[in-house]
Design a protein around this motif. Structure first.
Motif, mmCIF file in Angstrom:
data_model
loop_
_atom_site.group_PDB
_atom_site.id
_atom_site.type_symbol
_atom_site.label_atom_id
_atom_site.label_comp_id
_atom_site.label_asym_id
_atom_site.label_seq_id
_atom_site.Cartn_x
_atom_site.Cartn_y
_atom_site.Cartn_z
ATOM 1 N N ILE A 231 0.802 -1.227 0.000
ATOM 2 C CA ILE A 231 0.000 0.000 0.000
ATOM 3 C C ILE A 231 0.835 1.277 0.000
ATOM 4 C CG2 ILE A 231 -2.007 -1.073 1.082
ATOM 5 C CD1 ILE A 231 -1.100 0.168 3.735
ATOM 6 N N ALA A 232 2.024 1.239 0.580
ATOM 7 C CA ALA A 232 2.823 2.462 0.713
ATOM 8 C C ALA A 232 3.414 2.863 -0.634
ATOM 9 C CB ALA A 232 3.941 2.249 1.728
ATOM 10 N N PRO A 233 3.268 4.121 -1.020
ATOM 11 C CA PRO A 233 3.946 4.563 -2.245
ATOM 12 C C PRO A 233 5.453 4.482 -2.048
ATOM 13 C CG PRO A 233 3.002 6.443 -1.063
ATOM 14 C CD PRO A 233 2.513 5.215 -0.376
ATOM 15 N N HIS A 234 6.139 3.841 -2.979
ATOM 16 C CA HIS A 234 7.589 3.720 -2.849
ATOM 17 C C HIS A 234 8.234 3.541 -4.215
ATOM 18 C CE1 HIS A 234 6.217 -0.508 -2.714
ATOM 19 N NE2 HIS A 234 7.418 -0.848 -3.153
ATOM 20 N N ILE A 235 9.536 3.642 -4.223
ATOM 21 C CA ILE A 235 10.292 3.577 -5.464
ATOM 22 C C ILE A 235 11.513 2.690 -5.264
ATOM 23 C CG2 ILE A 235 11.553 5.705 -4.898
ATOM 24 C CD1 ILE A 235 11.661 6.331 -7.876
ATOM 25 N N ILE A 236 11.800 1.884 -6.256
ATOM 26 C CA ILE A 236 13.022 1.082 -6.267
ATOM 27 C C ILE A 236 13.912 1.620 -7.376
ATOM 28 C CG2 ILE A 236 13.998 -1.203 -6.687
ATOM 29 C CD1 ILE A 236 11.504 -2.417 -5.482
ATOM 30 N N VAL A 237 15.102 2.023 -7.002
ATOM 31 C CA VAL A 237 16.083 2.565 -7.943
ATOM 32 C C VAL A 237 17.218 1.566 -8.093
ATOM 33 C CG1 VAL A 237 17.719 4.441 -8.378
ATOM 34 C CG2 VAL A 237 15.495 4.940 -7.361
ATOM 35 N N TYR A 238 17.734 1.418 -9.287
ATOM 36 C CA TYR A 238 18.859 0.512 -9.520
ATOM 37 C C TYR A 238 19.769 1.091 -10.600
ATOM 38 C CZ TYR A 238 15.836 -0.962 -13.396
ATOM 39 O OH TYR A 238 15.036 -0.979 -14.508
ATOM 40 N N VAL A 239 20.997 0.617 -10.608
ATOM 41 C CA VAL A 239 21.960 1.030 -11.629
ATOM 42 C C VAL A 239 21.854 0.062 -12.799
ATOM 43 C CG1 VAL A 239 24.390 1.424 -12.162
ATOM 44 C CG2 VAL A 239 23.509 1.967 -9.878
ATOM 45 N N LYS A 240 21.613 0.590 -13.990
ATOM 46 C CA LYS A 240 21.558 -0.267 -15.183
ATOM 47 C C LYS A 240 22.962 -0.603 -15.672
ATOM 48 C CE LYS A 240 17.094 0.919 -17.248
ATOM 49 N NZ LYS A 240 16.449 1.444 -18.476
ATOM 50 N N ASN A 241 23.764 0.445 -15.840
ATOM 51 C CA ASN A 241 25.134 0.239 -16.305
ATOM 52 C C ASN A 241 25.937 1.506 -16.088
ATOM 53 O OD1 ASN A 241 25.018 1.967 -18.871
ATOM 54 N ND2 ASN A 241 23.332 0.526 -19.217
ATOM 55 N N TYR A 242 27.254 1.401 -16.252
ATOM 56 C CA TYR A 242 28.114 2.577 -16.181
ATOM 57 C C TYR A 242 29.352 2.333 -17.031
ATOM 58 C CZ TYR A 242 30.551 -0.219 -12.596
ATOM 59 O OH TYR A 242 31.216 -1.214 -11.918
ATOM 60 N N LYS A 243 29.966 3.416 -17.463
ATOM 61 C CA LYS A 243 31.138 3.335 -18.328
ATOM 62 C C LYS A 243 32.403 3.701 -17.567
ATOM 63 C CE LYS A 243 28.931 4.245 -22.800
ATOM 64 N NZ LYS A 243 28.865 5.156 -23.958
ATOM 65 N N VAL A 244 33.418 2.896 -17.771
ATOM 66 C CA VAL A 244 34.748 3.173 -17.237
ATOM 67 C C VAL A 244 35.731 3.001 -18.382
ATOM 68 C CG1 VAL A 244 36.531 2.468 -15.614
ATOM 69 C CG2 VAL A 244 34.131 2.386 -14.917
ATOM 70 N N ASN A 245 36.412 4.096 -18.743
ATOM 71 C CA ASN A 245 37.374 4.066 -19.865
ATOM 72 C C ASN A 245 36.736 3.509 -21.136
ATOM 73 O OD1 ASN A 245 39.393 5.014 -18.096
ATOM 74 N ND2 ASN A 245 39.877 2.915 -17.436
ATOM 75 N N GLN A 246 35.530 3.999 -21.431
ATOM 76 C CA GLN A 246 34.779 3.613 -22.632
ATOM 77 C C GLN A 246 34.275 2.176 -22.619
ATOM 78 O OE1 GLN A 246 33.935 6.090 -24.727
ATOM 79 N NE2 GLN A 246 35.072 7.339 -23.240
ATOM 80 N N ASN A 247 34.488 1.467 -21.527
ATOM 81 C CA ASN A 247 33.958 0.111 -21.392
ATOM 82 C C ASN A 247 32.692 0.148 -20.539
ATOM 83 O OD1 ASN A 247 36.109 -1.185 -22.799
ATOM 84 N ND2 ASN A 247 37.387 -0.972 -20.962
#
Length: 641
Positions: A231-247
């Motif tokens: 019942i409580a309004p809530h949000i789940i956030v997650y990291v999809k991807n990230y780049k390090v040195n173009q990888n």
């Protein structure tokens, strides 16, 4: 500028001019706006900062809380707390009380801050710590303020943000700031009218995401609710991807990636054979022929010999322990029990026994909703034969082979099969399988009933009753049994009882009992009124009109009653109630009376048909119960000859 003052300054900028005006509102404005409430959260704010530091993803979380006391009762709530752990270490915190002094605000340091284990009743050991803050000098109009900063060492394990509390809130905000080369995903739950305001902006190579909900009503505790996440309004956030040195490094976003994360915890599990456990397994299954018999024997052995003890300690909360260690210790958590079951199955030569990740019923998500660790909080094993999948959850020692435990019914299981997986929905155990069958033979003696009864309990009902009884003995066990077989009213007396099949999970648990029931009959002149409904299931289960959460049954159940009463020779049967039946999507019952010579029989059955009632079901449920209660009030009429 101190760290906390800087946070305050940033918050004022984030909330804007409107919120500054809100802060300046007099106490009476809040008291009038929130009548009947003792405290108001002025603002609750949580922010994440995602950055790439030294080629690694760094996640810093900042939290800010400020509330105001609205009444004398609110003064007694002088403490607040927050948690941290090995994987989410606390970096710093601050807390104080704000009071008005000579027209100005005065900060008073908190009285004390203590750390303790944030232990739940079901967890033996947890590395999660609770920081308890005790505020001093509280008075009506005083404010409680605290801030803290944590670091998430594992980006897979971000917490959900809940826009609700047990007290009302003026403003609740989640803000995320991320480098442009970090892609995030999110999912909002329980906001059907889109009241959570979302904004997104970009500045100096950073992207900011902001979600705010204003004037949030407090969460209301209601019995049999499935959990506040429904019942409580809530949000789940997650990291999809990230780049390090173009990888590009992927994190989460689909079930494949979630499974890869889980798989990393079990890839080195039980790679070495344990001679002692192998020999024990072979002895256990040596005389058994079929794989079904073998895995059943293993499953029951684990239930009987490995004590369930839950642990949460860093990554130990995710990584199953070696079967060898579990066998040596003779205790373990859900993951450890799954580990030893799958390993013993390997020694016994039983194929298709696998580890499974699953969420209990308190978690409302499916893998399609959100493919992050937020969807799971439990681990079991499974066995697949030609008829399908049998779920093996050894944490409940009473549940028989072939049935899932009650708290995973209807949930999705992520079943591992080597480097692949499949998602299988756990069935809801039918009401028939969970039946209560009771037979009563009663004699009418003046104003007293005297009788014998047999109660037979099956399926998950059997499990629940035996878990309730536990290891109780002597007088304590007698009183528990009495409460389970109680009939009529508080004049019920249990004379004696006998139990059968307490240890045999494959047979119904049975209680045979003798009883008397005084002052049950109603006499008026020459007539005597007798009600044969000595049990009245769901009589008091009328759902309140203002209920806001769904209503959850522990299990589906069908109760079957056969009641036979012998009428004495000096009494004449004047009338018996009419038969009746009812069937809907929620509830089914049938009532049938018969009479033969001086004996009256009542056959009555009632069965639940839906595990979780939605708000839209409440009116239909209440109407069904209203009709059922009318039948409960019907009497047999006898007259004196």
């Amino acid at each position: 500028m101190t760290w906390l003052n800087k946070i305050n300054y940033l918050l004022i900028l984030a909330f804007g001019i409107v919120n500054v005006k809100a802060l300046a509102q007099p106490l009476t404005t809040f008291q009038n706006k929130y009548p009947g409430h003792n405290e108001l959260i002025l603002k609750e704010y949580q922010s994440y900062d995602f950055s790439i530091i030294k080629d690694k993803l760094q996640v810093i979380q900042d939290n800010y809380f400020e509330s105001i006391i609205l009444s004398d009762v609110g003064i007694h709530n002088n403490s607040e707390s927050f948690t941290f752990s090995e994987l989410v270490p606390l970096k710093k915190f601050d807390a104080f009380t704000i009071v008005q002094s000579k027209g100005k605000e005065k900060k008073i340091p908190i009285q004390q801050a203590t750390d303790k284990n944030a232990r739940q009743t079901s967890i033996f050991y947890s590395d999660v710590k609770e920081k308890k803050l005790t505020f001093s000098n509280l008075e009506v109009g005083a404010k409680k303020v605290y801030s803290y900063q944590s670091e998430f060492l594992d980006p897979f394990l971000l917490h959900k943000y809940i826009f609700a509390n047990s007290v009302p809130m003026e403003k609740s905000t989640l803000e995320i700031t991320a480098d442009k080369n970090i892609e995030i995903g999110y999912k909002i739950f329980n906001d059907p009218n889109n009241q959570i305001v979302f904004t997104k902006s970009e500045k100096k190579g950073k992207i900011s995401y902001n979600w705010t909900l204003n004037e949030v009503n407090p969460l209301k505790f209601e019995s049999n609710n499935p959990g506040f996440l429904y019942i409580a309004p809530h949000i789940i956030v997650y990291v999809k991807n990230y780049k390090v040195n173009q990888n590009t490094k992927t994190v989460l976003g689909n079930v494949d990636q979630l499974f890869d994360y889980y798989k990393s915890f079990v890839k080195n599990l039980n790679t070495s054979e344990d001679p002692e456990l192998k020999e024990k397994t072979i002895q256990l299954v040596g005389n058994l022929k079929s794989n079904d018999e073998k895995i059943k024997a293993i499953f029951y052995w684990v239930k009987d010999n490995i004590k369930y003890v839950a642990f949460e300690n860093g990554y130990e909360g995710f990584i199953p322990r070696e079967a060898k260690l579990v066998n040596e210790r003779k205790f373990g958590d859900c993951k450890d029990m799954s580990s030893i079951i799958t390993e013993m199955a390997k020694y016994a030569g039983v194929p298709n026994v696998n580890l499974c990740w699953i969420g209990t019923r308190r978690i409302p998500y499916s893998y399609n909703d959100i493919a992050t660790p937020a969807v799971d909080d439990h681990m079991i094993a499974s066995y697949e034969n030609e008829n399908g999948i049998i779920f093996l959850d050894a944490t409940d020692k009473e549940t028989k082979f072939g049935l899932p435990t009650g708290f995973i019914q209807g949930k999705e299981a992520l079943v591992q099969n080597g480097d692949s997986y499949k998602i299988i929905k756990v069935p809801v155990v039918s009401a028939n399988e969970n039946s209560i069958n009771e037979k009563l033979q009663i004699k009418l003696l003046d104003n007293k009933l005297e009788g014998k009864g047999v109660m037979e309990l099956n399926g998950l009902t059997r499990s629940n009753y035996l878990l309730n009884i536990g290891d109780a003995s002597n007088k304590t066990r007698f009183e528990i049994i009495k409460s389970l077989v109680l009939k009529g009213n508080n004049k019920f007396q249990l004379k004696n009882y006998k139990e059968e099949n307490v240890k045999n999970r494959d047979l119904p648990y049975t209680i045979e009992f003798d009883f008397t029931l005084d002052n049950y009959l109603v006499k008026a002149g020459n007539e005597t009124y007798l009600n044969l409904f000595l049990d009245k299931p769901f009589e008091k289960l009328v759902i309140e009109k203002d209920r806001i959460s769904m209503y959850e049954f522990e299990n589906l159940v069908k109760s079957n009653y056969t009641i036979e009463i012998e009428i004495p020779s000096n009494k004449k049967i004047v009338s018996i109630p009419e038969n009746s039946s009812f069937d809907s999507d929620l509830l089914k019952y049938s009532i049938a009376y018969t009479k033969e010579n001086n004996t009256i029989n009542l056959k009555f059955s009632v069965e639940t048909k839906k595990l979780l009632l939605n708000l839209s079901d409440f009116e239909s449920w209440n109407e069904a119960i209203k009709t059922l209660k009318n039948h409960y009030n019907e009497n047999i009429i006898l007259s004196t000859k």
